[in-house]
Motif scaffolding. Structure first.
Motif, PDB file in Angstrom:
ATOM      1  N   THR A  40      44.188 -12.825 -29.793  1.00 52.82           N
ATOM      2  CA  THR A  40      43.328 -13.381 -30.843  1.00 52.82           C
ATOM      3  C   THR A  40      41.919 -13.604 -30.327  1.00 52.82           C
ATOM      4  O   THR A  40      40.934 -13.280 -31.005  1.00 52.82           O
ATOM      5  CB  THR A  40      43.912 -14.713 -31.350  1.00 52.82           C
ATOM      6  OG1 THR A  40      45.237 -14.479 -31.834  1.00 52.82           O
ATOM      7  CG2 THR A  40      43.066 -15.292 -32.463  1.00 52.82           C
ATOM      8  N   ILE A  41      41.792 -14.138 -29.128  1.00 51.68           N
ATOM      9  CA  ILE A  41      40.474 -14.391 -28.547  1.00 51.68           C
ATOM     10  C   ILE A  41      39.756 -13.071 -28.260  1.00 51.68           C
ATOM     11  O   ILE A  41      38.546 -12.957 -28.470  1.00 51.68           O
ATOM     12  CB  ILE A  41      40.614 -15.238 -27.269  1.00 51.68           C
ATOM     13  CG1 ILE A  41      41.039 -16.653 -27.637  1.00 51.68           C
ATOM     14  CG2 ILE A  41      39.321 -15.270 -26.481  1.00 51.68           C
ATOM     15  CD1 ILE A  41      41.408 -17.513 -26.451  1.00 51.68           C
ATOM     16  N   ARG A  44      38.251 -11.628 -31.647  1.00 52.08           N
ATOM     17  CA  ARG A  44      37.671 -12.564 -32.602  1.00 52.08           C
ATOM     18  C   ARG A  44      36.337 -12.095 -33.161  1.00 52.08           C
ATOM     19  O   ARG A  44      35.925 -12.516 -34.226  1.00 52.08           O
ATOM     20  CB  ARG A  44      37.514 -13.943 -31.974  1.00 52.08           C
ATOM     21  CG  ARG A  44      36.461 -13.994 -30.891  1.00 52.08           C
ATOM     22  CD  ARG A  44      36.363 -15.344 -30.284  1.00 52.08           C
ATOM     23  NE  ARG A  44      35.421 -15.276 -29.162  1.00 52.08           N
ATOM     24  CZ  ARG A  44      35.280 -16.201 -28.283  1.00 52.08           C
ATOM     25  NH1 ARG A  44      36.010 -17.285 -28.376  1.00 52.08           N
ATOM     26  NH2 ARG A  44      34.419 -16.078 -27.307  1.00 52.08           N
ATOM     27  N   SER A  45      35.617 -11.226 -32.469  1.00 50.43           N
ATOM     28  CA  SER A  45      34.304 -10.799 -32.941  1.00 50.43           C
ATOM     29  C   SER A  45      34.334  -9.459 -33.670  1.00 50.43           C
ATOM     30  O   SER A  45      33.280  -8.930 -34.007  1.00 50.43           O
ATOM     31  CB  SER A  45      33.342 -10.706 -31.756  1.00 50.43           C
ATOM     32  OG  SER A  45      33.771  -9.692 -30.881  1.00 50.43           O
ATOM     33  N   VAL A  46      35.490  -8.907 -33.932  1.00 49.06           N
ATOM     34  CA  VAL A  46      35.584  -7.595 -34.563  1.00 49.06           C
ATOM     35  C   VAL A  46      34.985  -7.629 -35.969  1.00 49.06           C
ATOM     36  O   VAL A  46      34.319  -6.698 -36.397  1.00 49.06           O
ATOM     37  CB  VAL A  46      37.049  -7.111 -34.605  1.00 49.06           C
ATOM     38  CG1 VAL A  46      37.212  -5.876 -35.466  1.00 49.06           C
ATOM     39  CG2 VAL A  46      37.537  -6.829 -33.198  1.00 49.06           C
ATOM     40  N   GLN A  48      32.528  -9.297 -37.005  1.00 50.58           N
ATOM     41  CA  GLN A  48      31.090  -9.548 -36.984  1.00 50.58           C
ATOM     42  C   GLN A  48      30.292  -8.374 -36.437  1.00 50.58           C
ATOM     43  O   GLN A  48      29.086  -8.492 -36.260  1.00 50.58           O
ATOM     44  CB  GLN A  48      30.799 -10.788 -36.126  1.00 50.58           C
ATOM     45  CG  GLN A  48      31.603 -12.009 -36.489  1.00 50.58           C
ATOM     46  CD  GLN A  48      31.322 -12.495 -37.892  1.00 50.58           C
ATOM     47  OE1 GLN A  48      30.218 -12.358 -38.402  1.00 50.58           O
ATOM     48  NE2 GLN A  48      32.333 -13.052 -38.524  1.00 50.58           N
ATOM     49  N   ARG A  49      30.915  -7.252 -36.179  1.00 47.96           N
ATOM     50  CA  ARG A  49      30.224  -6.131 -35.541  1.00 47.96           C
ATOM     51  C   ARG A  49      29.225  -5.447 -36.469  1.00 47.96           C
ATOM     52  O   ARG A  49      28.183  -5.010 -36.034  1.00 47.96           O
ATOM     53  CB  ARG A  49      31.239  -5.085 -35.074  1.00 47.96           C
ATOM     54  CG  ARG A  49      32.019  -5.535 -33.870  1.00 47.96           C
ATOM     55  CD  ARG A  49      32.931  -4.433 -33.394  1.00 47.96           C
ATOM     56  NE  ARG A  49      33.744  -4.913 -32.277  1.00 47.96           N
ATOM     57  CZ  ARG A  49      34.771  -4.262 -31.798  1.00 47.96           C
ATOM     58  NH1 ARG A  49      35.130  -3.107 -32.310  1.00 47.96           N
ATOM     59  NH2 ARG A  49      35.458  -4.753 -30.797  1.00 47.96           N
ATOM     60  N   HIS A  50      29.542  -5.337 -37.743  1.00 53.87           N
ATOM     61  CA  HIS A  50      28.685  -4.627 -38.689  1.00 53.87           C
ATOM     62  C   HIS A  50      28.320  -5.556 -39.833  1.00 53.87           C
ATOM     63  O   HIS A  50      29.112  -6.413 -40.216  1.00 53.87           O
ATOM     64  CB  HIS A  50      29.405  -3.396 -39.243  1.00 53.87           C
ATOM     65  CG  HIS A  50      29.906  -2.474 -38.186  1.00 53.87           C
ATOM     66  ND1 HIS A  50      29.065  -1.685 -37.437  1.00 53.87           N
ATOM     67  CD2 HIS A  50      31.154  -2.213 -37.728  1.00 53.87           C
ATOM     68  CE1 HIS A  50      29.776  -0.984 -36.572  1.00 53.87           C
ATOM     69  NE2 HIS A  50      31.053  -1.282 -36.728  1.00 53.87           N
TER      70      HIS A  50
END
Length: 74
Positions: A40-41, A44-46, A48-50
């Motif tokens: 999960t950690i 977690r930023s997947v 927010q990539r685009h």
């Protein structure tokens, strides 16, 4: 038939069964949840990539989004 089932249950109850240590079971469960936490950690930023893309109005959708703030253009 009921007496056969009762006799089989009695015979099964008399057999000595080796049990697994509760610390081993708890440690295994803890390790699985720790692995899930790290996954999960790591991802977690997947989301927010685009930047978010505006949804186009599709006339063929059965229930188009007509709520403000949910992709519908006003």
């Amino acid at each position: 038939m009921l007496t056969q089932v009762l006799a089989a249950a009695e015979a099964a109850g008399e057999a000595h069964v080796e049990t697994v240590s509760p610390f081993l079971v708890g440690g295994g469960i803890f390790a699985v949840f720790l692995l899930l936490m790290f996954a999960t950690i790591a991802f977690r930023s997947v989301g927010q990539r685009h930047p978010a893309v505006e949804e186009h109005a599709d006339p063929h959708r059965q229930h188009p989004a007509k709520h403000p703030g949910f992709g519908a253009k006003h």
